[in-house]
Design an enzyme around this catalytic site. Structure first.
Site, PDB file in Angstrom:
ATOM      1  N   HIS A 175     -10.413   4.570   8.300  1.00  0.00           N
ATOM      2  CA  HIS A 175      -9.331   4.874   9.297  1.00  0.00           C
ATOM      3  C   HIS A 175      -8.753   5.836   8.872  1.00  0.00           C
ATOM      4  CE1 HIS A 175      -6.745   3.687   6.093  1.00  0.00           C
ATOM      5  NE2 HIS A 175      -7.418   2.328   5.968  1.00  0.00           N
TER       6      HIS A 175
HETATM    7  P1  TYD Z   1      -5.608  -1.795   5.530  1.00  0.00           P
HETATM    8  O1  TYD Z   1      -4.957  -0.413   5.342  1.00  0.00           O
HETATM    9  O2  TYD Z   1      -6.147  -1.815   6.929  1.00  0.00           O
HETATM   10  O3  TYD Z   1      -6.723  -1.716   4.597  1.00  0.00           O
HETATM   11  P2  TYD Z   1      -8.159  -1.162   4.634  1.00  0.00           P
HETATM   12  O4  TYD Z   1      -8.365   0.153   5.310  1.00  0.00           O
HETATM   13  O5  TYD Z   1      -8.493  -0.776   2.970  1.00  0.00           O
HETATM   14  O6  TYD Z   1      -9.284  -2.009   5.127  1.00  0.00           O
HETATM   15  O7  TYD Z   1      -4.741  -3.075   5.186  1.00  0.00           O
HETATM   16  C1  TYD Z   1      -5.335  -4.293   5.458  1.00  0.00           C
HETATM   17  C2  TYD Z   1      -4.387  -5.053   5.979  1.00  0.00           C
HETATM   18  O8  TYD Z   1      -3.268  -5.270   4.937  1.00  0.00           O
HETATM   19  C3  TYD Z   1      -3.565  -4.476   7.277  1.00  0.00           C
HETATM   20  O9  TYD Z   1      -3.869  -5.142   8.266  1.00  0.00           O
HETATM   21  C4  TYD Z   1      -2.017  -4.748   7.098  1.00  0.00           C
HETATM   22  C5  TYD Z   1      -1.847  -4.956   5.595  1.00  0.00           C
HETATM   23  N1  TYD Z   1      -0.960  -4.038   4.998  1.00  0.00           N
HETATM   24  C6  TYD Z   1       0.353  -4.151   4.863  1.00  0.00           C
HETATM   25  O10 TYD Z   1       0.857  -5.071   5.535  1.00  0.00           O
HETATM   26  N2  TYD Z   1       0.917  -3.049   4.330  1.00  0.00           N
HETATM   27  C7  TYD Z   1       0.269  -2.185   3.742  1.00  0.00           C
HETATM   28  O11 TYD Z   1       1.068  -1.176   3.117  1.00  0.00           O
HETATM   29  C8  TYD Z   1      -1.008  -1.914   3.584  1.00  0.00           C
HETATM   30  C9  TYD Z   1      -1.805  -0.768   3.102  1.00  0.00           C
HETATM   31  C10 TYD Z   1      -1.790  -2.756   4.485  1.00  0.00           C
END
Ligand code: TYD
Length: 135
Positions: A53
């Site tokens: 992303h």
């Molecule tokens: P995400 O940033 O999508 O992780 P990655 O890109 O590494 O797969 O985060 C996964 C989930 O965690 C996201 O859907 C919501 C939650 N999240 C939070 O609630 N707060 C945060 O600060 C982060 C980074 C994620």
């Protein structure tokens, strides 16, 4: 410290000590933003990848506190791989870059300092949408 336009590895202060080493980060000193949020990624099963992303506004600083992993950054035209494997440096990731993380070693721990609170609306999770957003 002014915001930086390009990704870069930033070396952190390192106090070498026979009792154990110590490093630290202060906002606007070692990194060019105020820390609004901290999260960490751990217990990543072998072969998994994270990220995939971009953020429209959020800036990050990523450190391999333990073990190793790669961060792949793409600005829409080229992709660069940054291997993180020490706790005394990290990768500054400006806003507006597509980012992925992979190659996590067993027991690796990724610490991420972020310039913004969590906001799903700040994410671009689709590569085509990212490329359109860049134009
Ligand atoms: P995400 O940033 O999508 O992780 P990655 O890109 O590494 O797969 O985060 C996964 C989930 O965690 C996201 O859907 C919501 C939650 N999240 C939070 O609630 N707060 C945060 O600060 C982060 C980074 C994620």
């Amino acid at each position: 410290m002014e915001p930086l336009a390009t990704p870069q590895i930033i070396q952190l202060p390192k106090f070498l000590d026979k009792r154990g080493n110590l490093s630290f980060i202060e906002e606007f000193k070692q990194i060019p933003f105020k820390i609004e949020r901290t999260y960490w990624i751990y217990d990543v099963p072998g072969g998994e990848h994270r990220g995939g992303h971009a953020y429209k506004q959020n800036e990050e600083f990523i450190i391999a506190l333990s073990g190793s992993f790669d961060v792949i950054l793409n600005d829409g035209s080229e992709s660069k791989v940054y291997s993180l494997n020490r706790s005394y440096y990290g990768l500054y990731v400006p806003k507006g870059l597509w980012r992925e993380m992979n190659n996590f070693s067993t027991n690796s721990l990724a610490l991420v300092l972020a310039s913004r609170p969590y906001d799903e609306n700040d994410y671009i999770r689709d590569m085509t949408e990212f490329n359109n957003w860049l134009k």
